[in-house]
Scaffold this active site. Structure first.
Site, short mmCIF file in Angstrom:
data_model
loop_
_atom_site.label_atom_id
_atom_site.label_comp_id
_atom_site.label_asym_id
_atom_site.label_seq_id
_atom_site.Cartn_x
_atom_site.Cartn_y
_atom_site.Cartn_z
N GLY A 1 -17.07 22.16 -7.50
CA GLY A 1 -16.68 23.31 -6.67
C GLY A 1 -16.31 24.55 -7.45
O GLY A 1 -15.71 25.47 -6.90
N GLY B 1 -22.11 18.55 -3.38
CA GLY B 1 -21.07 18.86 -2.41
C GLY B 1 -21.44 20.09 -1.59
O GLY B 1 -22.24 20.04 -0.66
N GLY B 2 -20.89 21.23 -1.97
CA GLY B 2 -21.02 22.46 -1.19
C GLY B 2 -22.45 22.81 -0.79
O GLY B 2 -22.71 23.20 0.36
N TRP C 1 -20.66 15.50 2.17
CA TRP C 1 -20.12 16.58 3.01
C TRP C 1 -18.59 16.70 2.92
O TRP C 1 -18.00 17.59 3.49
CB TRP C 1 -20.55 16.36 4.48
CG TRP C 1 -21.96 16.84 4.74
CD1 TRP C 1 -22.84 17.33 3.83
CD2 TRP C 1 -22.63 16.89 6.02
NE1 TRP C 1 -24.02 17.68 4.46
CE2 TRP C 1 -23.92 17.42 5.79
CE3 TRP C 1 -22.26 16.53 7.31
CZ2 TRP C 1 -24.84 17.61 6.83
CZ3 TRP C 1 -23.18 16.71 8.34
CH2 TRP C 1 -24.46 17.25 8.11
N LYS C 2 -17.96 15.77 2.24
CA LYS C 2 -16.49 15.80 2.10
C LYS C 2 -15.85 15.98 3.48
O LYS C 2 -16.37 15.42 4.46
CB LYS C 2 -16.08 16.89 1.10
CG LYS C 2 -16.84 16.75 -0.23
CD LYS C 2 -16.29 17.58 -1.34
CE LYS C 2 -17.10 17.36 -2.61
NZ LYS C 2 -16.56 18.01 -3.77
P1 13P Z 1 -19.87 20.57 -5.51
O1 13P Z 1 -21.38 20.37 -5.46
O2 13P Z 1 -19.34 21.34 -4.33
O3 13P Z 1 -19.42 21.08 -6.84
O4 13P Z 1 -19.22 19.09 -5.34
C1 13P Z 1 -19.68 18.07 -6.14
C2 13P Z 1 -19.10 16.81 -5.62
O5 13P Z 1 -17.91 16.57 -5.73
C3 13P Z 1 -20.01 15.86 -4.95
O6 13P Z 1 -19.41 14.63 -4.75
#
Ligand code: 13P
Length: 273
Positions: free
Chosen positions: A190, A251-252, A31-32
């Site tokens: 991203g 991530g997203g 989830w960053k």
């Molecule tokens: P995204 O899926 O948003 O490209 O991010 C990947 C990521 O950095 C997962 O750790």
């Protein structure tokens, strides 16, 4: 119950080893720096769906502030941290140790994410110290590696990743089973861009070779290698089909239950159950 083994001794020696092929795909949401308690509803929905999607191992790495609540609200999925400090404790204002994360409910820690390498200047040696700390605290680790676009264009992607692995991976007896590697090309994070399936396969095979050299043939074969970088419900099946891909770090698309479940269902082979 009266259960008799077949008489031939040979049978015992011919039992197939549990190979990495038998492992469930591992789909981890990172989830960053997103998420307040309002997002726990997404975690609950993911957890409820995971109960039906038993072919897939699912985990979330929410921000520190939500680890404890996510662990309480989502009882089935794995819950982990996005980083940890290498020290056990001490005068490190604002930092969090692996033992604290474990105490809050984290079962694993992501270490060496390219955003930490870029934003906080973390080097391979730092990443290894963090991985060692997490394992000492009783957690598993997801060690992230990946090349920049410039490095790929220069034909150095595999050598860059091999060097990161050699410098970042924890070593020692029995450690391999605590380790997952995430290959995340920096230029794919991203951006909506991904490598081709052939490029992912080539990189993952190369990572497997490094793991087997480092941990030995059998232990190195058991380490899961995740792909990460713009994984979405509509490309997940294709990306996961690449050689030696044991799951995804997302991530997203992990921020809503709807899109994350699309990826989990793809990993389950497109069907629930
Ligand atoms: P995204 O899926 O948003 O490209 O991010 C990947 C990521 O950095 C997962 O750790």
């Amino acid at each position: 119950m009266n259960f008799r083994l077949p008489r031939q001794d040979k049978f015992l020696f011919e039992l197939p080893k549990v190979s990495k092929m038998a492992q469930r795909p591992y789909i981890v949401g990172n989830w960053k720096m997103h998420g307040t308690r309002a997002m726990l509803a997404e975690a609950r929905a993911i957890d409820r769906a995971a109960e039906r999607l038993i072919k897939v191992e699912v985990a979330l790495a929410p921000p520190y502030t939500l680890i404890h609540a996510t662990r309480k609200e989502a009882g089935l999925i794995g819950v982990g941290a996005q980083d940890c400090h290498p020290a056990d404790g001490g005068a490190h204002t604002g930092d969090i140790s692996a033992a604290m994360l474990k105490d809050a409910g984290a079962g694993f820690a992501i270490v060496g994410h390219s955003e930490r390498r870029a934003d906080h200047g973390e080097k391979d040696a730092d990443v290894r110290e963090k991985a060692d700390a997490a394992i000492s605290a009783g957690m598993n680790v997801i060690v992230c590696v990946g090349e920049t676009e410039e490095q790929r264009d220069a034909g150095k992607a595999e050598s860059v990743v091999a060097k990161q692995l050699k410098g970042s991976l924890p070593e020692g007896e029995g450690v391999a089973e605590k380790v997952t590697v995430a290959y995340e090309p920096v230029w794919a994070i991203g951006t909506g861009r991904t490598p081709t399936v052939e490029d992912i396969s080539a990189m993952h095979v190369s990572i497997r070779n490094v793991l087997q050299k480092l941990y030995g043939e059998e232990a190195g074969a058991g380490v899961r290698i995740l792909y990460g970088g713009s994984v979405k419900p509509d490309n997940a099946a294709e990306l996961l089909s690449a050689d030696e891909v044991g799951g995804a770090l997302v991530g997203g698309a992990s921020l809503t239950a709807e899109s994350f479940l699309g990826i989990i269902i793809a990993a389950a082979g497109g069907e629930e159950g």
